[in-house]
Write a protein that holds these residues in place. Structure first.
Motif, mmCIF file in Angstrom:
data_model
loop_
_atom_site.group_PDB
_atom_site.id
_atom_site.type_symbol
_atom_site.label_atom_id
_atom_site.label_comp_id
_atom_site.label_asym_id
_atom_site.label_seq_id
_atom_site.Cartn_x
_atom_site.Cartn_y
_atom_site.Cartn_z
ATOM 1 N N LEU A 1 0.826 -1.207 0.000
ATOM 2 C CA LEU A 1 0.000 0.000 0.000
ATOM 3 C C LEU A 1 0.864 1.262 0.000
ATOM 4 O O LEU A 1 0.549 2.241 -0.681
ATOM 5 N N VAL A 2 1.952 1.221 0.744
ATOM 6 C CA VAL A 2 2.881 2.354 0.762
ATOM 7 C C VAL A 2 3.546 2.481 -0.606
ATOM 8 O O VAL A 2 3.753 3.580 -1.110
ATOM 9 N N ALA A 3 3.859 1.342 -1.250
ATOM 10 C CA ALA A 3 4.484 1.364 -2.575
ATOM 11 C C ALA A 3 3.569 2.060 -3.592
ATOM 12 O O ALA A 3 4.051 2.761 -4.489
ATOM 13 N N LEU A 4 2.246 1.882 -3.462
ATOM 14 C CA LEU A 4 1.312 2.568 -4.358
ATOM 15 C C LEU A 4 1.446 4.088 -4.231
ATOM 16 O O LEU A 4 1.411 4.814 -5.228
ATOM 17 N N GLU B 1 4.681 5.102 -5.943
ATOM 18 C CA GLU B 1 4.577 5.000 -7.404
ATOM 19 C C GLU B 1 3.821 6.180 -7.993
ATOM 20 O O GLU B 1 4.030 6.544 -9.150
ATOM 21 N N ARG B 2 2.948 6.759 -7.238
ATOM 22 C CA ARG B 2 2.149 7.892 -7.724
ATOM 23 C C ARG B 2 2.850 9.223 -7.493
ATOM 24 O O ARG B 2 2.261 10.280 -7.654
ATOM 25 N N PRO C 1 -5.832 9.628 -6.569
ATOM 26 C CA PRO C 1 -5.993 8.939 -7.844
ATOM 27 C C PRO C 1 -4.683 8.944 -8.632
ATOM 28 O O PRO C 1 -3.845 9.826 -8.458
ATOM 29 N N ALA C 2 -4.541 7.953 -9.482
ATOM 30 C CA ALA C 2 -3.342 7.861 -10.308
ATOM 31 C C ALA C 2 -3.303 9.021 -11.291
ATOM 32 O O ALA C 2 -4.325 9.426 -11.838
ATOM 33 N N VAL C 3 -2.121 9.560 -11.475
ATOM 34 C CA VAL C 3 -1.943 10.670 -12.395
ATOM 35 C C VAL C 3 -1.822 10.103 -13.804
ATOM 36 O O VAL C 3 -1.000 9.228 -14.064
#
Length: 123
Positions: free
Chosen positions: A6-9, A12-13, A49-51
């Motif tokens: 979850l932290v990696a998400l 990554e963003r 949200p993902a960019v």
């Protein structure tokens, strides 16, 4: 270790440790019964949200002037070579006459002014 994906998400963003600390530690309740459940909830609920990658806009096609090879937005000759950037002689003469009239009006207005009541007191 179970919260690492979850932290990696977040990472990554493009979010950093400061963003994580604000999201996880801001507005803590008085009592936390399960720290791992609390962190899991905040990591999933506050995940931005993902960019989407920026789409490059197509550049307008560039042409070259047929006379001077200067870049232009259209085919043919540029405005300078076509003579469109120069004012016609009539317009130049008219501008000069207008400027001369304007200066004459300003001079006349300034010379017609009467001295104020304090102008004589200074002398």
């Amino acid at each position: 270790m179970t919260l690492a994906p979850l932290v990696a998400l977040w990472l990554e963003r493009g979010l950093g440790s400061r963003d994580l600390s604000f999201a996880l530690l801001g507005g803590l309740p008085e009592r936390v019964h399960s720290a791992s459940a609390f962190l899991r909830d905040r990591l999933t609920r506050k995940l931005p949200p993902a960019v989407e990658p920026a789409v490059a806009s197509p550049r307008p096609r560039q042409y070259e002037c047929s006379a001077c090879a200067r870049p232009t937005q259209h085919e043919g000759t540029c405005r300078t070579c076509a003579g469109a950037d120069t004012a016609p002689p009539d317009a130049v003469d008219e501008r000069a006459r207008t400027a001369t009239r304007g200066r004459a009006l300003v001079r006349a207005t300034l010379s017609d002014r009467q001295p104020g009541p304090l102008a004589g007191a200074r002398a």
